[in-house]
Design a protein around this motif. Structure first.
Motif, PDB file in Angstrom:
ATOM      1  N   ALA A  34      10.555 -13.024   7.778  1.00  0.00           N
ATOM      2  CA  ALA A  34      10.633 -11.593   7.508  1.00  0.00           C
ATOM      3  C   ALA A  34      11.040 -10.687   8.962  1.00  0.00           C
ATOM      4  O   ALA A  34      10.603 -11.296  10.070  1.00  0.00           O
ATOM      5  CB  ALA A  34       9.290 -11.115   7.371  1.00  0.00           C
ATOM      6  N   ARG A  85      -3.947  -2.864  18.559  1.00  0.00           N
ATOM      7  CA  ARG A  85      -3.653  -3.292  17.235  1.00  0.00           C
ATOM      8  C   ARG A  85      -4.812  -4.296  16.842  1.00  0.00           C
ATOM      9  O   ARG A  85      -5.179  -5.174  17.310  1.00  0.00           O
ATOM     10  CB  ARG A  85      -2.325  -3.999  17.389  1.00  0.00           C
ATOM     11  CG  ARG A  85      -1.732  -4.596  15.649  1.00  0.00           C
ATOM     12  CD  ARG A  85      -1.418  -3.025  15.092  1.00  0.00           C
ATOM     13  NE  ARG A  85      -0.440  -3.188  14.112  1.00  0.00           N
ATOM     14  CZ  ARG A  85      -0.287  -2.911  12.823  1.00  0.00           C
ATOM     15  NH1 ARG A  85      -1.275  -2.216  12.250  1.00  0.00           N
ATOM     16  NH2 ARG A  85       0.596  -2.596  12.267  1.00  0.00           N
ATOM     17  N   PHE A 126      -4.012  -3.118   5.417  1.00  0.00           N
ATOM     18  CA  PHE A 126      -3.536  -4.376   5.687  1.00  0.00           C
ATOM     19  C   PHE A 126      -2.788  -4.962   4.328  1.00  0.00           C
ATOM     20  O   PHE A 126      -3.811  -5.170   3.305  1.00  0.00           O
ATOM     21  CB  PHE A 126      -4.748  -5.463   6.300  1.00  0.00           C
ATOM     22  CG  PHE A 126      -4.459  -6.935   6.299  1.00  0.00           C
ATOM     23  CD1 PHE A 126      -3.164  -7.105   7.050  1.00  0.00           C
ATOM     24  CD2 PHE A 126      -5.268  -7.690   6.404  1.00  0.00           C
ATOM     25  CE1 PHE A 126      -2.866  -8.434   7.258  1.00  0.00           C
ATOM     26  CE2 PHE A 126      -4.931  -9.294   6.413  1.00  0.00           C
ATOM     27  CZ  PHE A 126      -3.724  -9.431   7.043  1.00  0.00           C
ATOM     28  N   VAL A 127      -1.619  -5.121   4.331  1.00  0.00           N
ATOM     29  CA  VAL A 127      -0.754  -5.546   3.186  1.00  0.00           C
ATOM     30  C   VAL A 127      -1.340  -6.867   2.245  1.00  0.00           C
ATOM     31  O   VAL A 127      -1.663  -6.765   1.060  1.00  0.00           O
ATOM     32  CB  VAL A 127       0.574  -5.618   3.301  1.00  0.00           C
ATOM     33  CG1 VAL A 127       1.317  -6.397   2.357  1.00  0.00           C
ATOM     34  CG2 VAL A 127       1.125  -4.344   4.040  1.00  0.00           C
ATOM     35  N   ASN A 155       6.653  -0.258  11.389  1.00  0.00           N
ATOM     36  CA  ASN A 155       5.575  -0.893  11.638  1.00  0.00           C
ATOM     37  C   ASN A 155       5.268  -0.446  13.465  1.00  0.00           C
ATOM     38  O   ASN A 155       6.438  -0.327  14.232  1.00  0.00           O
ATOM     39  CB  ASN A 155       5.924  -2.427  12.051  1.00  0.00           C
ATOM     40  CG  ASN A 155       5.884  -3.057  10.778  1.00  0.00           C
ATOM     41  OD1 ASN A 155       6.796  -2.465   9.634  1.00  0.00           O
ATOM     42  ND2 ASN A 155       5.097  -3.962  10.438  1.00  0.00           N
ATOM     43  N   SER A 192       4.233   5.229   4.627  1.00  0.00           N
ATOM     44  CA  SER A 192       4.842   3.816   5.557  1.00  0.00           C
ATOM     45  C   SER A 192       6.162   3.231   4.991  1.00  0.00           C
ATOM     46  O   SER A 192       6.363   3.633   3.769  1.00  0.00           O
ATOM     47  CB  SER A 192       3.655   2.930   4.972  1.00  0.00           C
ATOM     48  OG  SER A 192       4.162   1.455   5.149  1.00  0.00           O
ATOM     49  N   PHE A 227      -0.844 -17.887   4.485  1.00  0.00           N
ATOM     50  CA  PHE A 227      -0.529 -16.706   4.902  1.00  0.00           C
ATOM     51  C   PHE A 227       0.778 -16.108   4.414  1.00  0.00           C
ATOM     52  O   PHE A 227       1.352 -15.093   4.936  1.00  0.00           O
ATOM     53  CB  PHE A 227      -0.215 -16.880   6.486  1.00  0.00           C
ATOM     54  CG  PHE A 227      -1.599 -17.043   7.202  1.00  0.00           C
ATOM     55  CD1 PHE A 227      -2.625 -16.016   7.135  1.00  0.00           C
ATOM     56  CD2 PHE A 227      -1.897 -18.196   7.883  1.00  0.00           C
ATOM     57  CE1 PHE A 227      -3.953 -16.336   7.628  1.00  0.00           C
ATOM     58  CE2 PHE A 227      -2.983 -18.519   8.204  1.00  0.00           C
ATOM     59  CZ  PHE A 227      -3.898 -17.656   8.257  1.00  0.00           C
ATOM     60  N   TYR A 276      -0.654  -2.209  -1.662  1.00  0.00           N
ATOM     61  CA  TYR A 276      -0.596  -1.149  -0.673  1.00  0.00           C
ATOM     62  C   TYR A 276       0.507  -0.405  -0.719  1.00  0.00           C
ATOM     63  O   TYR A 276       0.627   0.806  -0.611  1.00  0.00           O
ATOM     64  CB  TYR A 276      -0.615  -2.050   0.822  1.00  0.00           C
ATOM     65  CG  TYR A 276      -0.358  -1.067   1.925  1.00  0.00           C
ATOM     66  CD1 TYR A 276      -1.429  -0.422   2.685  1.00  0.00           C
ATOM     67  CD2 TYR A 276       0.856  -1.197   2.623  1.00  0.00           C
ATOM     68  CE1 TYR A 276      -1.222   0.451   3.445  1.00  0.00           C
ATOM     69  CE2 TYR A 276       1.180  -0.282   3.526  1.00  0.00           C
ATOM     70  CZ  TYR A 276       0.103   0.460   4.194  1.00  0.00           C
ATOM     71  OH  TYR A 276       0.318   1.211   5.056  1.00  0.00           O
ATOM     72  N   VAL A 296       9.911 -12.004  12.647  1.00  0.00           N
ATOM     73  CA  VAL A 296       8.763 -12.548  13.344  1.00  0.00           C
ATOM     74  C   VAL A 296       8.849 -13.568  14.349  1.00  0.00           C
ATOM     75  O   VAL A 296       8.282 -13.708  15.310  1.00  0.00           O
ATOM     76  CB  VAL A 296       7.659 -12.923  11.998  1.00  0.00           C
ATOM     77  CG1 VAL A 296       6.500 -13.545  12.522  1.00  0.00           C
ATOM     78  CG2 VAL A 296       7.313 -11.888  11.039  1.00  0.00           C
ATOM     79  N   LEU A 299       0.846 -19.522  10.961  1.00  0.00           N
ATOM     80  CA  LEU A 299       1.374 -18.556  10.667  1.00  0.00           C
ATOM     81  C   LEU A 299       1.882 -18.595   9.098  1.00  0.00           C
ATOM     82  O   LEU A 299       2.046 -19.794   8.916  1.00  0.00           O
ATOM     83  CB  LEU A 299       2.386 -18.003  11.570  1.00  0.00           C
ATOM     84  CG  LEU A 299       1.972 -17.554  13.054  1.00  0.00           C
ATOM     85  CD1 LEU A 299       2.940 -17.332  14.057  1.00  0.00           C
ATOM     86  CD2 LEU A 299       0.982 -16.236  12.978  1.00  0.00           C
ATOM     87  N   GLY A 300       2.480 -17.384   8.611  1.00  0.00           N
ATOM     88  CA  GLY A 300       3.316 -17.538   7.408  1.00  0.00           C
ATOM     89  C   GLY A 300       4.785 -17.453   7.473  1.00  0.00           C
ATOM     90  O   GLY A 300       5.202 -18.070   8.289  1.00  0.00           O
ATOM     91  N   ARG A 353       2.865 -14.300   1.420  1.00  0.00           N
ATOM     92  CA  ARG A 353       2.307 -13.172   0.253  1.00  0.00           C
ATOM     93  C   ARG A 353       2.995 -13.480  -1.203  1.00  0.00           C
ATOM     94  O   ARG A 353       4.189 -13.994  -1.028  1.00  0.00           O
ATOM     95  CB  ARG A 353       2.743 -11.898   0.858  1.00  0.00           C
ATOM     96  CG  ARG A 353       2.046 -11.610   2.166  1.00  0.00           C
ATOM     97  CD  ARG A 353       2.163 -10.205   2.931  1.00  0.00           C
ATOM     98  NE  ARG A 353       1.449 -10.292   4.237  1.00  0.00           N
ATOM     99  CZ  ARG A 353       1.513  -9.127   5.157  1.00  0.00           C
ATOM    100  NH1 ARG A 353       2.369  -8.484   4.926  1.00  0.00           N
ATOM    101  NH2 ARG A 353       0.930  -9.308   6.179  1.00  0.00           N
ATOM    102  N   GLU A 392       7.243 -10.641  -0.890  1.00  0.00           N
ATOM    103  CA  GLU A 392       7.503 -10.298   0.723  1.00  0.00           C
ATOM    104  C   GLU A 392       8.443  -9.098   0.796  1.00  0.00           C
ATOM    105  O   GLU A 392       9.222  -8.942  -0.078  1.00  0.00           O
ATOM    106  CB  GLU A 392       7.988 -11.539   1.353  1.00  0.00           C
ATOM    107  CG  GLU A 392       8.364 -11.459   2.678  1.00  0.00           C
ATOM    108  CD  GLU A 392       7.227 -11.067   3.882  1.00  0.00           C
ATOM    109  OE1 GLU A 392       6.643  -9.780   3.642  1.00  0.00           O
ATOM    110  OE2 GLU A 392       6.505 -11.895   4.485  1.00  0.00           O
TER     111      GLU A 392
END
Ligand code: G4F
Length: 326
Positions: free
Chosen positions: A216, A185, A83-84, A179, A126, A278, A150, A252, A211-212, A280, A283
């Protein structure tokens, strides 16, 4: 009967891969971490044919013991802090498990496998390694520019895999997977967080979802399709690295809109609250993969469309939440 040892067996990919390999006639052994890990009971109930062996990617001796016991033909390293967002909070643990864990497993394989090492190794690399992307779409030769602890740890694991192939002649492959999602999931990832919330909002159990960054963009495929590529990589005459992706990217925001629509809710913005928690520290804005090498050399192509994926996840979450109400 060939034997496969899978790390990360209790995760989404571990379960799909175990099912796939079992169907192909494999003895499937899963590395399980921790004392009285509650997930081992779930494994015994859901995938009773999987044998569990104790071990930890942070403990070289345990990996050697697991290999000596299992005597695998193939090893799939799917275990990681994956999980990033968590990797920003626990960077050292992430580097140790997601990065150094690959080195430990490769060392264990080198030591246990001996000369003319017969063990084939798969590393779950990844698309997060591409990070601040240098070109679009991304392929096996695209330079790496990770944007999280990560992503940095995955770059180390990827380079170490290539290095062991070139230094010791190990059959070691790296699958650079974009992804991939499914009804299995984890709830911490944005897709499942959204489909679970949509189901609960639909049933009147929840009012909104926080949500963030909705801007993205990700290349989302179905995990069940992607584990088949892992197996195909270890079935080739020579080891190599492959990008596995759909070649399509969606924001998203698109995922959120489609998920609400799949539940018959059109005014999705009413139910979404943007929460800075949420976002980061850095990003990954855009990911889209070029999987043409996998198509031509492995004969692999994704089967499930983005729309089918979103709908199946929403339908499954509505079913789970309905069952809880009974
Ligand atoms: O679902 P995510 O947490 O997945 P992310 O960071 O892309 O990583 C996943 O895919 C990688 C492959 O590229 C894997 F290596 C990795 O292990 C993992 O499986 O986030 C997707 C996007 C991000 O841009 C994030 O900022 O969704 C954005 N997002 C917006 N709101 C959110 C949220 N992500 C999460 N988890 N939760 C949110 O509320």
């Amino acid at each position: 009967m060939p034997t496969a040892l899978i790390t990360g067996i209790t995760g989404q990919d571990g379960q799909y891969l175990a099912e796939h390999l079992h169907g192909e006639g494999y003895r499937v052994v899963g590395l399980i971490t921790g004392q009285r890990n509650p997930r081992s009971e779930t494994m015994a109930a859901d995938l009773p044919y999987v044998e569990l062996v104790p071990g930890d990617l942070a403990d070289l001796a345990s990996l050697i013991a697991a290999l000596e016991y299992t005597q695998p033909d193939e090893v799939y390293n799917l275990g990681a802090i994956s999980f990033v967002a968590l990797s920003f909070k626990q960077p050292e643990l992430t580097a140790n498990v997601t990065g150094l864990g690959v080195l430990r497993l490769l060392e264990a394989i080198r030591l246990v496998g001996g000369v003319n090492n017969p063990i084939r190794f798969y590393q779950a690399s990844s698309s997060e390694m591409f990070g601040k992307v240098r070109e679009t779409p991304q392929n096996e030769l695209t330079p790496l520019h990770p944007r999280s602890p990560y992503g940095s740890a995955k770059v180390f694991g990827h380079n170490t895999t290539v290095n062991y192939r070139e230094s010791y002649g190990l059959y070691a492959c790296s699958g650079i997977l974009f992804n991939h999602e499914s009804p299995r999931r984890g709830l911490e990832f944005v897709t499942r967080k959204v489909t679970n919330a949509v189901a609960r909002i639909k049933l009147g159990l929840q009012d909104e979802v926080a949500l963030g960054n909705l801007d993205a963009k990700r290349d989302w495929g179905f995990a069940g399709d992607y584990v088949q590529a892992m197996h195909l990589m270890l079935s080739q005459p020579e080891p190599d690295d492959y990008v596995i992706a759909t070649g399509q990217t969606h924001a998203v925001r698109d995922f959120v809109q489609l998920a609400f629509a799949a539940a018959g809710i059109d005014d999705w913005e009413r139910y979404v609250r943007i929460d800075p928690r949420f976002f980061r520290p850095a990003e990954v804005d855009l990911l889209v993969g070029d999987a043409s090498k996998a198509a031509s050399e492995l004969g692999w192509e994704p089967q499930m469309s983005f729309e089918e994926l979103v709908t199946s996840m929403v339908t499954n979450d509505i079913e789970i939440e309905r069952r809880k109400l009974k």
